[in-house]
Write an enzyme that holds these catalytic residues in place. Structure first.
Site, PDB file in Angstrom:
ATOM      1  N   HIS A 142     -17.619  56.017  13.729  1.00  0.00           N
ATOM      2  CA  HIS A 142     -16.623  56.645  12.848  1.00  0.00           C
ATOM      3  C   HIS A 142     -16.011  57.895  13.496  1.00  0.00           C
ATOM      4  CE1 HIS A 142     -18.130  54.083   9.576  1.00  0.00           C
ATOM      5  NE2 HIS A 142     -19.339  54.411  10.018  1.00  0.00           N
ATOM      6  N   GLN A 160      13.608  27.829  25.369  1.00  0.00           N
ATOM      7  CA  GLN A 160      14.061  28.743  26.408  1.00  0.00           C
ATOM      8  C   GLN A 160      13.488  30.133  26.173  1.00  0.00           C
ATOM      9  OE1 GLN A 160      18.129  28.390  28.122  1.00  0.00           O
ATOM     10  NE2 GLN A 160      18.465  30.432  27.257  1.00  0.00           N
ATOM     11  N   ASN A 197      -0.918  65.991  30.791  1.00  0.00           N
ATOM     12  CA  ASN A 197      -0.927  64.929  29.786  1.00  0.00           C
ATOM     13  C   ASN A 197      -1.436  63.605  30.341  1.00  0.00           C
ATOM     14  OD1 ASN A 197       0.312  66.732  27.974  1.00  0.00           O
ATOM     15  ND2 ASN A 197       2.350  66.167  28.721  1.00  0.00           N
ATOM     16  N   ASN A 223      13.960  18.999  31.350  1.00  0.00           N
ATOM     17  CA  ASN A 223      12.860  19.201  30.412  1.00  0.00           C
ATOM     18  C   ASN A 223      11.503  19.183  31.103  1.00  0.00           C
ATOM     19  OD1 ASN A 223      14.962  19.119  28.633  1.00  0.00           O
ATOM     20  ND2 ASN A 223      14.225  17.366  27.445  1.00  0.00           N
ATOM     21  N   GLU A 249      -1.691  56.747  27.668  1.00  0.00           N
ATOM     22  CA  GLU A 249      -0.876  56.624  26.454  1.00  0.00           C
ATOM     23  C   GLU A 249       0.109  55.463  26.562  1.00  0.00           C
ATOM     24  OE1 GLU A 249       0.856  60.463  25.878  1.00  0.00           O
ATOM     25  OE2 GLU A 249      -1.022  61.376  25.208  1.00  0.00           O
ATOM     26  N   LYS A 294       0.405  72.279  30.527  1.00  0.00           N
ATOM     27  CA  LYS A 294       0.013  70.965  30.051  1.00  0.00           C
ATOM     28  C   LYS A 294      -0.317  69.999  31.194  1.00  0.00           C
ATOM     29  CE  LYS A 294       0.121  69.437  26.443  1.00  0.00           C
ATOM     30  NZ  LYS A 294       1.298  68.929  25.716  1.00  0.00           N
ATOM     31  N   TYR A 324      11.883  18.260  23.145  1.00  0.00           N
ATOM     32  CA  TYR A 324      12.364  19.538  23.655  1.00  0.00           C
ATOM     33  C   TYR A 324      13.485  20.045  22.757  1.00  0.00           C
ATOM     34  CZ  TYR A 324      14.221  23.215  26.622  1.00  0.00           C
ATOM     35  OH  TYR A 324      14.645  24.425  27.073  1.00  0.00           O
ATOM     36  N   SER A 338       4.489  68.913  31.199  1.00  0.00           N
ATOM     37  CA  SER A 338       5.458  69.130  30.130  1.00  0.00           C
ATOM     38  C   SER A 338       6.682  69.828  30.679  1.00  0.00           C
ATOM     39  CB  SER A 338       4.830  69.982  29.018  1.00  0.00           C
ATOM     40  OG  SER A 338       5.815  70.489  28.142  1.00  0.00           O
ATOM     41  N   LYS A 362      10.091  32.212  28.003  1.00  0.00           N
ATOM     42  CA  LYS A 362       9.981  32.790  29.341  1.00  0.00           C
ATOM     43  C   LYS A 362       9.962  34.315  29.369  1.00  0.00           C
ATOM     44  CE  LYS A 362      12.198  28.717  31.135  1.00  0.00           C
ATOM     45  NZ  LYS A 362      12.259  28.160  29.753  1.00  0.00           N
TER      46      LYS A 362
END
Length: 461
Positions: A157, A323, A286, A111, A291, A284, A318, A278, A326
């Site tokens: 906006h 566990q 990208n 612990n 993203e 393309k 504990y 693409s 983690k």
């Protein structure tokens, strides 16, 4: 009879699938360096307190270091049946040096052992994050210094609002990251605490010296309460929160990068190294890295919420539920470090399309506030000026013009105080230049902001 370290009172062994469900070794082996570090400190202290002999301590330390080296050289394969990193190392230790290895666990529990590991790990990783934020801030500052005089449309906006300096806009993220760095720095106060020696929950009857292990592990303070020492996961929640908020800030910048690099905006051009193509559309390019970072906020948010829900209602001290602290933290650490590294590379290699930005601010109504301010200088109340400019903008829309294109006679038909100097007044660079108040977008104000930013970065070095 069970062969588990805790198996003395058990008559049956768990089935393999139960072992697999219970085990954490496949992820908590991440803590091997921290576990070895904590064990070396504990063994050293045990010898100083004459709980074990100096020779036994030295033998244990040598064996622990050899285990650590063998693990990193790929010579050790940990066993799921031994559950976790602690029992795997202890098993390997006993295999190497016999019964002496079994004395290492004197005066401690898994612990406080795992709590110590997690404090050491979190402290190390948070410091790395602080350093990476500092480096990314430097990249932002260098980019800003190149574009103090680059004028771009500012948005509210997601609508064109007012012309601003590109440097002023990008420096917003510098200050977001400054707050992020400050939060991580502050969190170290609650991370940098030693739980070692709290044992299972009540301390130990052995005459251990917790202050010595604190010093050996370079912790700034000790838990004053042994139950709190093994049950506290506040610092993990706090760290996950700070990671998540930083990721939210990176996501906001990612959204802007995605928009700026679009065909519609063309404000920036990303390096090929941080773009993809693409599989079907050969034209393309990208912004996939941006993203991905925007999307990864879902992961870090999930880890934070998961930890909060896991802790909710847990009784002291504990519980095996802990566990679950983690995997989420490990993944969140990897996510934020990867995101900061990607962003630093992306911003340092991207091209700001100055000509496109310059054209853009002359083909919108982001200088409408300037016209209203012009009328205010002429003595017209702002609300009246606002209404007059609104009617002029409407006329422009109906006649497919911008404010810089409006004939003087049309201006004067809306208000006689508008004179020929209006065309210079409405120039975007002039609009920016006039904003001289502290912290504003005017070039002189921005230059002062950059000077202050340099001072912040210098103080951290």
């Amino acid at each position: 009879m069970s062969e588990k370290a805790w198996g003395g009172r058990f008559e049956e062994k768990p089935e393999a699938w139960v072992d697999a469900f219970n085990a954490s070794i496949h992820f908590d082996q991440t803590l091997i360096d921290e576990d070895i570090q904590g064990s070396i400190a504990h063994a050293t202290m045990l010898a100083h307190q004459k709980i074990i002999t100096t020779e036994e301590s030295q033998e244990i330390v040598r064996a622990l270091k050899s285990i650590q080296l063998d693990f990193h050289n790929g010579k050790i394969e940990f066993q799921e049946s031994l559950e976790d990193i602690h029992l795997n190392i202890e098993h390997e230790l006993i295999q190497r040096i016999g019964a002496t290895g079994g004395k290492l666990h004197t005066g401690r529990s898994r612990n406080d052992q795992v709590a110590t590991d997690m404090h050491l790990y979190t402290k190390k990783e948070v410091q790395i994050i602080i350093d990476m934020i500092h480096s990314f801030q430097q990249t932002i500052l260098e980019l800003a210094e190149k574009h103090v005089d680059t004028i771009m449309p500012g948005y509210t906006h997601l609508q064109r609002a007012q012309p601003i300096s590109f440097a002023h806009h990008i420096m917003t993220y510098f200050w977001m990251l400054e707050r992020d760095q400050s939060r991580f720095q502050d969190a170290l106060k609650r991370i940098d605490i030693s739980p070692l020696g709290a044992a299972a929950l009540s301390g130990t009857t052995y005459p251990i010296d917790r202050h010595e292990t604190q010093e050996l592990l370079n912790f700034k303070s000790l838990y004053e309460n042994s139950i709190d020492a093994v049950s506290d996961r506040d610092y993990i929640v706090e760290t996950l929160h700070h990671i998540n908020l930083t990721m939210v800030h990176l996501s906001r910048l990612a959204e802007e990068i995605i928009f700026w690099s679009s065909e519609e905006a063309q404000f920036i051009t990303l390096s090929d190294a941080f773009s993809t193509g693409s599989s079907i559309m050969p034209q393309k390019k990208n912004p996939d890295m941006a993203e991905l970072i925007r999307g990864k906020v879902g992961r870090t948010t999930g880890h934070l919420v998961s930890m909060l829900v896991t802790l909710k209602g847990l009784p002291l001290a504990y519980n095996k539920d802990m566990q679950e602290d983690k995997e989420g933290l490990f993944d969140a650490m990897l996510t934020i470090k990867g995101s900061l590294r990607i962003f630093e590379g992306m911003l340092s290699t991207m091209t700001v399309n100055e000509e496109r930005l310059n054209t853009t601010v002359k083909q919108d109504f982001s200088n409408a506030t300037e016209l209203a301010d012009y009328l205010v200088v002429k003595g017209i109340p702002f609300r009246d000026a606002h209404a007059i400019v609104g009617k002029i903008v409407l006329w422009c829309i109906q006649n497919k013009m911008y404010l810089l294109d409006v004939p003087l006679d049309i201006y004067q038909s809306h208000h006689e105080s508008i004179e020929s100097d209006i065309y210079q007044y409405l120039q975007p660079d002039e609009a920016v230049k006039r904003r001289t108040s502290y912290g504003s977008t005017g070039q002189e104000a921005v230059k002062h902001q950059l000077k202050v930013a340099h001072q912040y970065l210098t103080q951290k070095q």
